[in-house]
Each structure stands twice: as structure tokens, then as C-alpha cells.
Design a protein around this motif. Structure first.
Motif, PDB file in Angstrom:
ATOM      1  N   GLY A  63       0.657  -1.197   0.178  1.00 49.06           N
ATOM      2  CA  GLY A  63      -0.021   0.183  -0.045  1.00 49.06           C
ATOM      3  C   GLY A  63       0.705   1.066  -0.042  1.00 49.06           C
ATOM      4  N   SER A  64       1.943   1.438   0.162  1.00 46.70           N
ATOM      5  CA  SER A  64       2.956   2.393   0.140  1.00 46.70           C
ATOM      6  C   SER A  64       4.301   2.014   0.322  1.00 46.70           C
ATOM      7  N   GLU A  65       5.076   2.967  -0.234  1.00 46.61           N
ATOM      8  CA  GLU A  65       6.763   2.949  -0.398  1.00 46.61           C
ATOM      9  C   GLU A  65       7.123   2.474   1.123  1.00 46.61           C
ATOM     10  N   ALA A  66       6.618   3.620   2.014  1.00 43.28           N
ATOM     11  CA  ALA A  66       7.191   3.085   3.456  1.00 43.28           C
ATOM     12  C   ALA A  66       6.850   2.011   4.027  1.00 43.28           C
ATOM     13  N   ALA A  67       5.809   1.299   3.616  1.00 39.22           N
ATOM     14  CA  ALA A  67       5.516  -0.152   4.086  1.00 39.22           C
ATOM     15  C   ALA A  67       6.311  -0.919   3.288  1.00 39.22           C
ATOM     16  N   VAL A  68       6.775  -1.012   2.084  1.00 39.27           N
ATOM     17  CA  VAL A  68       7.584  -1.630   1.445  1.00 39.27           C
ATOM     18  C   VAL A  68       8.850  -1.818   2.174  1.00 39.27           C
ATOM     19  N   ARG A  69       9.475  -0.470   2.409  1.00 39.86           N
ATOM     20  CA  ARG A  69      10.605  -0.370   2.910  1.00 39.86           C
ATOM     21  C   ARG A  69      10.656  -1.134   4.561  1.00 39.86           C
ATOM     22  N   GLU A  70       9.566  -0.853   5.225  1.00 40.73           N
ATOM     23  CA  GLU A  70       9.573  -1.575   6.393  1.00 40.73           C
ATOM     24  C   GLU A  70       9.698  -2.906   6.315  1.00 40.73           C
ATOM     25  N   LYS A  71       9.080  -3.519   5.371  1.00 36.70           N
ATOM     26  CA  LYS A  71       8.863  -4.959   5.289  1.00 36.70           C
ATOM     27  C   LYS A  71      10.297  -5.724   4.467  1.00 36.70           C
ATOM     28  N   GLY A  72      11.080  -4.652   4.071  1.00 37.83           N
ATOM     29  CA  GLY A  72      12.321  -5.117   3.744  1.00 37.83           C
ATOM     30  C   GLY A  72      12.319  -5.590   2.317  1.00 37.83           C
ATOM     31  N   HIS A  73      11.320  -5.028   1.563  1.00 41.54           N
ATOM     32  CA  HIS A  73      11.310  -5.436   0.009  1.00 41.54           C
ATOM     33  C   HIS A  73      11.725  -4.259  -0.863  1.00 41.54           C
ATOM     34  N   LEU A  74      12.429  -3.484  -0.205  1.00 42.47           N
ATOM     35  CA  LEU A  74      12.835  -2.034  -1.052  1.00 42.47           C
ATOM     36  C   LEU A  74      14.435  -2.359  -1.292  1.00 42.47           C
ATOM     37  N   LYS A  75      14.851  -2.288  -2.504  1.00 42.38           N
ATOM     38  CA  LYS A  75      16.278  -2.678  -2.734  1.00 42.38           C
ATOM     39  C   LYS A  75      17.064  -1.419  -3.354  1.00 42.38           C
ATOM     40  N   ILE A  76      18.094  -1.248  -3.005  1.00 46.23           N
ATOM     41  CA  ILE A  76      19.093   0.078  -3.521  1.00 46.23           C
ATOM     42  C   ILE A  76      20.168  -0.573  -4.496  1.00 46.23           C
ATOM     43  N   GLU A  77      19.935  -0.068  -5.867  1.00 48.51           N
ATOM     44  CA  GLU A  77      20.638  -0.625  -6.776  1.00 48.51           C
ATOM     45  C   GLU A  77      21.616   0.464  -7.503  1.00 48.51           C
ATOM     46  N   GLY A  78      22.648  -0.063  -8.061  1.00 44.53           N
ATOM     47  CA  GLY A  78      23.491   0.935  -8.568  1.00 44.53           C
ATOM     48  C   GLY A  78      23.306   0.859 -10.085  1.00 44.53           C
ATOM     49  N   ARG A  79      24.320   1.525 -10.940  1.00 47.73           N
ATOM     50  CA  ARG A  79      24.114   1.869 -12.388  1.00 47.73           C
ATOM     51  C   ARG A  79      24.134   0.561 -13.143  1.00 47.73           C
ATOM     52  N   GLU A  80      24.762  -0.551 -12.576  1.00 42.38           N
ATOM     53  CA  GLU A  80      24.814  -1.631 -13.563  1.00 42.38           C
ATOM     54  C   GLU A  80      23.902  -2.826 -13.129  1.00 42.38           C
ATOM     55  N   TYR A  81      22.946  -2.368 -12.314  1.00 47.81           N
ATOM     56  CA  TYR A  81      21.726  -3.259 -11.963  1.00 47.81           C
ATOM     57  C   TYR A  81      20.899  -3.472 -13.340  1.00 47.81           C
ATOM     58  N   VAL A  82      20.559  -4.757 -13.716  1.00 48.81           N
ATOM     59  CA  VAL A  82      19.661  -4.850 -14.990  1.00 48.81           C
ATOM     60  C   VAL A  82      18.125  -5.006 -14.500  1.00 48.81           C
ATOM     61  N   VAL A  83      17.500  -3.794 -15.337  1.00 47.38           N
ATOM     62  CA  VAL A  83      16.151  -3.455 -14.746  1.00 47.38           C
ATOM     63  C   VAL A  83      15.267  -4.654 -15.126  1.00 47.38           C
ATOM     64  N   GLN A  84      14.256  -5.087 -14.342  1.00 44.70           N
ATOM     65  CA  GLN A  84      13.363  -6.326 -14.579  1.00 44.70           C
ATOM     66  C   GLN A  84      11.955  -5.756 -14.856  1.00 44.70           C
TER      67      GLN A  84
END
Length: 369
Positions: A337-358
Motif C-alpha cells: 500500500g505504500s513505499e514506506a510499508a515496502v521499505r519497512e517489510k524489507g522489500h525495497l532494494k538499493i541498486e547501482g548503475r549496473e543493475y539490470v532492470v526487470q
């Protein structure tokens, strides 16, 4: 990303009906699916995506923007087009400019619509078009071969490169002479690189569109449709079954009436939606999303694109100054339901420039210029 699909086929197979339905269908949903006509034979059509609709329902933005594909209604082909018969020169010039081909094949009988060859034969129709494209490709290869042969006599590296190109040309030419289109030939990446600048017509990916009547929609074992599916499968190509007449009628209805009409036909969605999505997949594209109160937007990129390049699709400054991207999945964002909740649940990733977008990534791009 401006990618074009050429709608091709013999005269009277339903190309223009399909094209007009695509345009009318987009206009009928103008609020959710932006549409513009560039000229009488070209239309920009949205790619349906329920994921973006769910994101829009969550954020309630001022604007929702879908990815789009350009469709080009190309003049009907006749035998001899490679030699300029009919509108052959126009047909072949237009098809050279597109990224992929939607080949419309007539599978319906209608005494009021004359077939150019006297009878409905989808495989025969396919063979006429494919033959003309291969003949034109052979002509293009022969012209390039003459130059490569001259260059191959040069000493040193230039001559070596020309001889390698000549070998690739001869390999592709031999395949075409056996009736094998370039896209179906087993070529090395070096071979494909040598002929890619020629924009060979049979190198373009193809999707077959079986145009049927309403009765055939409820007959999955229809022999003509089965014929199209069989040779499409043999080529490793996609096949979409559509009734152009029904799609034209659907395009004239409002959304509520459209849903009701689809139910009477036993269909869940218009055939055009399936066609547009199939063309999108044919080009090997994936979708990522950016979200916010101002706009929720889908972005088309080629499969395998890195995060920094994807950021450049949004704005060139984003690629130049890319730092990192906060990445989550559509399904997680909708579920929690929100970005904050996603972050809290540990489902947000921090990716660098070489990450292959899915496909299905939701990205918040961080950059500095």
C-alpha cells in the motif's frame, strides 16, 4: 522509445480494418490511453497494462501515462512487388523503416470481399509476401556483395574486414536462395553484424495475425486458423487470432457496452489488446514504472537494460548524473500500500548503475548533475 510495427499482407485481408480498429479503440479510451495520429497511415497506440492501472488507483495521480507502440498501415502487396509491381516499391520502402511486422492473413470466407488469388489460402498468402521480401533481400545483398568483392582486394586490415563481410553475405544469400528468411537462419553474431546495416526485410521479427469471422472465434480447431498456428510454430513465431469486424464494432462502443459485448462473445478482453501486448513482447521489451502524485508512468526499455540507461529513458540528465535507484516490485507496492510499508517489510532494494532492470520494477531514481 519510438518503435514501429508494420501491418502487412495482401490486399483485402483486413489490414486497414485492423488499423482503423486500433485507432478507434484508442480513441474510445482517450481518458486512460493517450493517442495521437501522426499522418493518415500511422497511429500511436497504448500498450494495455493492468499493473499501471493498479498503481494509478493507489496513487491517484493527476496523469497516468502508458507505454505506446507505433503502427503503420502499409500498402497491400502483390506478386512481383520486388520488381515494382502494384505498390511494391512503396510497400518495401515502408516496411524497411519498421522494427517488426504484423502479417495479417485472411482466414475468413466472404463472397462480398474478393480475394486477389481467387480463394482463401493463408499459407499461400504468407508465401507470396515472404517470397517478395526474400527477393528484395537478395537484391540488396547482391548490391552490397559487389562492393565487398572490390574492397576485399585491398591490402591489410581493410581487405581482411571486407572478406569477412563477403563471407557473411554469401552465407545469408545461400540461406535465402533455399527459402529461409534471415530471421530463421542460424547465423553468428558476427554474420548478423555484417548484414544488419542493410536493414534486410526478412530479418525483422514477425507476428502472424489470423483474421477470422465471428463464428470462427468460437472454433479453436478451425482448419485455416490451425494452418496459421502450425507454420507460425514451425518458425518460432507468434500467432494472434482476431476478428477484425468484431474489433471494429468494439471500437465504436463505450467501455461498459464493450465489456457486455465481450461477454456475449465469450471473450475476456479485445483481441487488439492481445495483439498490442504480443507486438510489445515481440520487440523484447520490458516495462518499468515511475510513480507519484503528479504522474504514474510506464516506460519501455529493451530487455537487459542497466539502471543508468533506464534512467536515461526518463531524462538524459538522470543517466548522466545517476547515483542509485530505489527499486521495488509492482506487486509488493500494491500489496503493502505504500513505499514506506515496502521499505519497512524489507522489500525495497538499493541498486547501482549496473543493475539490470526487470519487467515490473518500480524505480525511484536518485541523481546529481
Amino acid at each position: 522509445m519510438n518503435l514501429a510495427i508494420g501491418i502487412v499482407g495482401l490486399p483485402n485481408v483486413g489490414k486497414s480494418t485492423l488499423f482503423n480498429a486500433l485507432l478507434g479503440h484508442a480513441q474510445a479510451q482517450a481518458e486512460n490511453y493517450p493517442f495521437c495520429t501522426i499522418d493518415p497511415n500511422v497511429g500511436v497506440v497504448p500498450v494495455p497494462d493492468a499493473r499501471l492501472e493498479r498503481l494509478s488507483a493507489l496513487y491517484k495521480p493527476r496523469k497516468t501515462t502508458f507505454t505506446t507502440l507505433e503502427f503503420v498501415d502499409i500498402a497491400g502487396l502483390v506478386a512481383g512487388a520486388s520488381k515494382g509491381e502494384g505498390l511494391g516499391n512503396q510497400f518495401l520502402a515502408n516496411i524497411r523503416q519498421v522494427d517488426a511486422i504484423a502479417h495479417v492473413l485472411r482466414c475468413f470466407e466472404d463472397p462480398d470481399v474478393v480475394h486477389v488469388s481467387g480463394g482463401v489460402d493463408p499459407k499461400g498468402d504468407r508465401d507470396v509476401v515472404e517470397t517478395e521480401l526474400m527477393l528484395k533481400d537478395l537484391e540488396s545483398l547482391e548490391k552490397r556483395r559487389e562492393k565487398a568483392m572490390k574492397d576485399a582486394k585491398a591490402p591489410g586490415k581493410p581487405g581482411e574486414l571486407a572478406r569477412a563481410e563477403l563471407a557473411s553475405i554469401d552465407k545469408v544469400k545461400a540461406g535465402l536462395e533455399k527459402g529461409v528468411p534471415v530471421r530463421a537462419q542460424k547465423l553468428s553474431e558476427e554474420d548478423r553484424g555484417h548484414v544488419r546495416p542493410l536493414s534486410l526485410l526478412t530479418q525483422k521479427p514477425v507476428i502472424y495475425v489470423a483474421n477470422v469471422d465471428e463464428a470462427q472465434l468460437s472454433r479453436p480447431d478451425d482448419p485455416k486458423v490451425a494452418q496459421v498456428k502450425a507454420f507460425a510454430e514451425g518458425e518460432g513465431a507468434r500467432c494472434v487470432v482476431i476478428c477484425g469486424k468484431v474489433e471494429a464494432e468494439l471500437a465504436e462502443l463505450d467501455p461498459a457496452e464493450r465489456l457486455e459485448y465481450l461477454k456475449t462473445l465469450g471473450l475476456e478482453a479485445p483481441g487488439l489488446d492481445r495483439l498490442v501486448r504480443a507486438c510489445y513482447q515481440l520487440l523484447d521489451l520490458v516495462t518499468f514504472f515511475t510513480v507519484g502524485d503528479n504522474e504514474c508512468r510506464a516506460w519501455a526499455i529493451h530487455r537487459g537494460t542497466h539502471a543508468a540507461q533506464a534512467a536515461g529513458a526518463v531524462h538524459t540528465d538522470f543517466e548522466r548524473g545517476f547515483i542509485k535507484a530505489d527499486v521495488t516490485r509492482v506487486e509488493d507496492l500494491v500489496a503493502f500500500g505504500s513505499e514506506a510499508a515496502v521499505r519497512e517489510k524489507g522489500h525495497l532494494k538499493i541498486e547501482g548503475r549496473e543493475y539490470v532492470v526487470q519487467d515490473g520494477d518500480v524505480m525511484h531514481i536518485r541523481f546529481h548533475v
